[in-house]
Design an enzyme around this catalytic site. Structure first.
Site, PDB file in Angstrom:
ATOM      1  N   GLU A 265      27.208   9.845 -18.946  1.00  0.00           N
ATOM      2  CA  GLU A 265      26.978  10.419 -17.604  1.00  0.00           C
ATOM      3  C   GLU A 265      27.662   9.495 -16.614  1.00  0.00           C
ATOM      4  OE1 GLU A 265      25.365  13.151 -16.806  1.00  0.00           O
ATOM      5  OE2 GLU A 265      24.319  13.642 -18.650  1.00  0.00           O
ATOM      6  N   CYS A 299      25.661   9.943  -7.736  1.00  0.00           N
ATOM      7  CA  CYS A 299      26.809  10.377  -8.541  1.00  0.00           C
ATOM      8  C   CYS A 299      27.291  11.735  -8.070  1.00  0.00           C
ATOM      9  CB  CYS A 299      26.439  10.414 -10.013  1.00  0.00           C
ATOM     10  SG  CYS A 299      24.940  11.328 -10.337  1.00  0.00           S
TER      11      CYS A 299
HETATM   12  P1  NAD Z   1      27.965   0.474 -13.580  1.00  0.00           P
HETATM   13  O1  NAD Z   1      28.907   1.207 -14.456  1.00  0.00           O
HETATM   14  O2  NAD Z   1      28.450  -0.754 -12.907  1.00  0.00           O
HETATM   15  O3  NAD Z   1      26.674   0.035 -14.433  1.00  0.00           O
HETATM   16  C1  NAD Z   1      25.870   0.992 -15.079  1.00  0.00           C
HETATM   17  C2  NAD Z   1      25.149   0.322 -16.234  1.00  0.00           C
HETATM   18  O4  NAD Z   1      26.084   0.017 -17.271  1.00  0.00           O
HETATM   19  C3  NAD Z   1      24.484  -1.013 -15.888  1.00  0.00           C
HETATM   20  O5  NAD Z   1      23.245  -1.081 -16.540  1.00  0.00           O
HETATM   21  C4  NAD Z   1      25.458  -2.041 -16.441  1.00  0.00           C
HETATM   22  O6  NAD Z   1      24.878  -3.271 -16.771  1.00  0.00           O
HETATM   23  C5  NAD Z   1      25.940  -1.327 -17.691  1.00  0.00           C
HETATM   24  N1  NAD Z   1      27.256  -1.745 -18.209  1.00  0.00           N
HETATM   25  C6  NAD Z   1      28.386  -1.986 -17.522  1.00  0.00           C
HETATM   26  N2  NAD Z   1      29.407  -2.256 -18.364  1.00  0.00           N
HETATM   27  C7  NAD Z   1      28.899  -2.176 -19.627  1.00  0.00           C
HETATM   28  C8  NAD Z   1      29.451  -2.356 -20.931  1.00  0.00           C
HETATM   29  N3  NAD Z   1      30.727  -2.669 -21.111  1.00  0.00           N
HETATM   30  N4  NAD Z   1      28.640  -2.182 -22.005  1.00  0.00           N
HETATM   31  C9  NAD Z   1      27.346  -1.841 -21.845  1.00  0.00           C
HETATM   32  N5  NAD Z   1      26.760  -1.689 -20.626  1.00  0.00           N
HETATM   33  C10 NAD Z   1      27.533  -1.850 -19.528  1.00  0.00           C
HETATM   34  O7  NAD Z   1      27.419   1.534 -12.504  1.00  0.00           O
HETATM   35  P2  NAD Z   1      26.514   1.301 -11.216  1.00  0.00           P
HETATM   36  O8  NAD Z   1      27.314   0.618 -10.159  1.00  0.00           O
HETATM   37  O9  NAD Z   1      25.177   0.738 -11.585  1.00  0.00           O
HETATM   38  O10 NAD Z   1      26.227   2.816 -10.781  1.00  0.00           O
HETATM   39  C11 NAD Z   1      27.110   3.595 -10.056  1.00  0.00           C
HETATM   40  C12 NAD Z   1      27.941   4.492 -10.940  1.00  0.00           C
HETATM   41  O11 NAD Z   1      27.120   5.280 -11.796  1.00  0.00           O
HETATM   42  C13 NAD Z   1      28.750   5.500 -10.148  1.00  0.00           C
HETATM   43  O12 NAD Z   1      30.035   5.606 -10.727  1.00  0.00           O
HETATM   44  C14 NAD Z   1      27.969   6.793 -10.311  1.00  0.00           C
HETATM   45  O13 NAD Z   1      28.741   7.961 -10.123  1.00  0.00           O
HETATM   46  C15 NAD Z   1      27.481   6.658 -11.707  1.00  0.00           C
HETATM   47  N6  NAD Z   1      26.311   7.504 -11.974  1.00  0.00           N
HETATM   48  C16 NAD Z   1      26.465   8.629 -12.735  1.00  0.00           C
HETATM   49  C17 NAD Z   1      25.390   9.471 -12.957  1.00  0.00           C
HETATM   50  C18 NAD Z   1      25.548  10.737 -13.755  1.00  0.00           C
HETATM   51  O14 NAD Z   1      24.538  11.285 -14.160  1.00  0.00           O
HETATM   52  N7  NAD Z   1      26.744  11.221 -14.017  1.00  0.00           N
HETATM   53  C19 NAD Z   1      24.126   9.151 -12.435  1.00  0.00           C
HETATM   54  C20 NAD Z   1      23.989   7.985 -11.692  1.00  0.00           C
HETATM   55  C21 NAD Z   1      25.098   7.168 -11.470  1.00  0.00           C
END
Ligand code: NAD
Length: 511
Positions: A265, A299
């Site tokens: 997602e 998102c």
């Molecule tokens: P992010 O990608 O920085 O982090 C999200 C999560 O992933 C965190 O828990 C982080 O620690 C983890 N993470 C990051 N790199 C990783 C890796 N290599 N391996 C494992 N885990 C890893 O995102 P954010 O800044 O917290 O949130 C914003 C983003 O999330 C935006 O792009 C938004 O559109 C997206 N989002 C999408 C949805 C959806 O349902 N499509 C919902 C909410 C947020």
């Protein structure tokens, strides 16, 4: 706006809320992970981070729990989720407030997020009696063929800061009724809400009794290395990862490498098309909420407004006016509509995108930092509208901040092309009274997104529908409809009650 607010009150309030929900004071002190409030920039607590070894041990506990849990009939498993929903109802105000304090959401959105958790619990309780398989017509006489759905195992949930608790519940409520256990790695920016949810889960599990094994719901705290440990562990057949497309690009291949299943997602770059027949009053409200709400940190936030030439001058100046008068401030105060950005990085990224937009010929309205005297460690901004000469430069990417790019169109097909002309494919909408345009937009030749709406903005969703998007949004679906199938494994069973052994496709093999 608030001047001279006693910011230490947030820390005190946070501790009180968390203790009420069952979190011990000890778990809020002495750790290495700082939980910071974006409202003031102050550190609310220091939470313990899990090491790679501790993460692995937690996965082991969840794996053992799964082996017990899967044996319970699913309606009985649903009872645990029902009890969880009850705890969430009881503590809705506390948890909602904590979401506001830790993620900076306005009060109604913090509460709304908890309501979403309650709703998905209700949905999952019903689902626990509806995990249907098919009976399939077989070509062999005296046989029966059917499809059965079995529990998968440990579901690893990785979540983003902007929906710090709802995303866990979309996954966990389904996983629990499907007979799976859950290991949750929340965002390192929102560890406190995860601790609170874990405490509420524990209360529900205690009421449920011994049939809820220890380890059924594990929380591991930390950053990327903790997430990677979860992603790489073969004992975790399903990884549900919510966050940026950048994260998904790293996680997806790693899970695939070990033949695990992933539910991705990821980011969105959501658009709305405003057509000549649109109701402009309704459009204005729909656009304002979708684009500015949650300070542009959903998102599904509206990021691109594709506006027909004939309505541009009637809509855009009104929108610019609405943007300049919206109340920005402490999200827990009455009447505030826009809270802070999550941190300085988010602010810097916003400014970079605005600079790039200017360089590409964009005309920027708003976008500057506000309240910096009152809150030097927090990042409040005036939401920005940028009139662009076309869909170029930063318009093609998601910037997680309140920037709305406006582009013009003249021809409906061109509008659809612009709508679909970005990497992400999460949410989309059209404002129109023309039934032909509306139907085309939601048809196969219309929007290419996982969510396509008519006369409502792209932001927000009900849990009854499957939530997620295509292309660089990752293709995963969570919450309603048949999203539960991703949390189970499918078996096709053939039962021969004929006494003979007819083979399929007429094959003869007499020995
Ligand atoms: P992010 O990608 O920085 O982090 C999200 C999560 O992933 C965190 O828990 C982080 O620690 C983890 N993470 C990051 N790199 C990783 C890796 N290599 N391996 C494992 N885990 C890893 O995102 P954010 O800044 O917290 O949130 C914003 C983003 O999330 C935006 O792009 C938004 O559109 C997206 N989002 C999408 C949805 C959806 O349902 N499509 C919902 C909410 C947020």
């Amino acid at each position: 706006m608030t001047v001279g607010l006693d910011t230490a009150q947030f820390t005190q309030e946070t501790i009180e809320l968390m203790e009420r929900m069952g979190v011990t004071r000890a778990s809020l002190e002495g750790g290495t992970l700082a939980a910071t409030s974006p409202i003031s920039g102050e550190t609310l607590a220091m939470v313990k981070e899990d090491s790679v070894e501790e993460t692995s041990v937690a996965i082991g506990r969840a794996h053992d729990a799964f082996k017990q849990w899967r044996k319970l009939p699913s309606p009985r498993r649903g009872e645990l989720v029902r009890l969880l929903g009850e705890e969430l109802r009881t503590y809705k105000n506390d948890l909602g407030k904590l979401v506001s304090l830790e993620a900076g959401k306005i009060t109604s959105e913090g509460l709304g997020e908890v309501q979403e958790m309650i709703d998905i619990c209700d949905f999952a309780v019903g689902l626990s009696r509806q995990l249907y398989g098919l009976t399939i017509a077989t070509e062999r006489p005296g046989h029966r063929m059917m499809e059965t759905w079995h529990s998968s195992g440990v579901v690893g949930v990785i979540s983003a800061f902007n929906f710090p608790v709802a995303v866990w519940s979309w996954n966990a409520a389904l996983a629990f009724v499907c007979g799976d256990s859950v290991v949750w790695k929340p965002s390192e920016k929102t560890p406190l809400t995860a601790l609170a949810v874990q405490a509420l889960y524990k209360r529900a599990a205690a009421k449920f009794g011994e049939e809820a094994p220890a380890g059924l719901m594990e929380v591991i705290q930390g950053g990327r290395d903790v997430g990677e440990t979860l992603v790489d562990d073969k004992r975790v057949p399903v990884i549900s990862a919510t966050g940026s497309t950048r994260m998904g690009r790293q996680v997806g291949p790693r899970v695939a490498e070990r033949f695990g299943k992933s539910i991705l997602e990821l980011g969105g770059n959501n658009a709305a098309i405003v057509t000549p027949s649109a109701d402009l009053d309704l459009t204005l409200r729909g656009v304002a909420f979708s684009a500015m709400g949650t300070c542009g940190q959903r998102c599904t936030t509206l990021r691109r407004l594709i506006t027909h030439d004939s309505v541009y001058d009637a809509l855009i100046p009104r929108l610019i006016k609405a943007y300049s008068s919206v109340k920005i401030g402490v999200p827990t105060e009455d009447d505030t509509l826009i809270g802070p950005l999550i941190d300085k990085d988010a602010f810097d990224n916003m400014q970079k995108a605005l600079e790039a937009a200017k360089a590409a010929g964009g005309k920027v309205h708003g976008g500057q930092r506000v309240l910096s005297k009152e809150f030097p460690e927090a990042y409040y901004v005036q939401p920005a509208i940028v009139e662009m000469p076309g869909q170029v430069g930063p318009v093609l990417e998601e910037t997680f901040a309140p920037i709305l790019y406006v582009v013009r169109y003249t021809d409906f097909d061109e509008a659809i092309e612009i709508q679909n002309g970005v990497g992400a494919g999460l949410s989309s909408s059209i404002f129109t009274k023309d039934i032909g345009e509306a139907e085309t937009f939601v048809s196969v030749v219309g929007s290419d997104c996982g969510i396509a709406n008519v006369n409502i903005g792209p932001s927000g969703a009900e849990i009854g529908g499957a939530f997620g998007g295509e292309k660089e949004t990752g293709g995963g679906r969570e919450a309603g409809s048949d999203a539960w199938k991703a949390y189970m494994r499918r078996a096709t069973n053939t039962i021969n009650y004929s006494g003979a052994l007819p083979l399929a496709q007429g094959v003869k093999f007499d020995v």
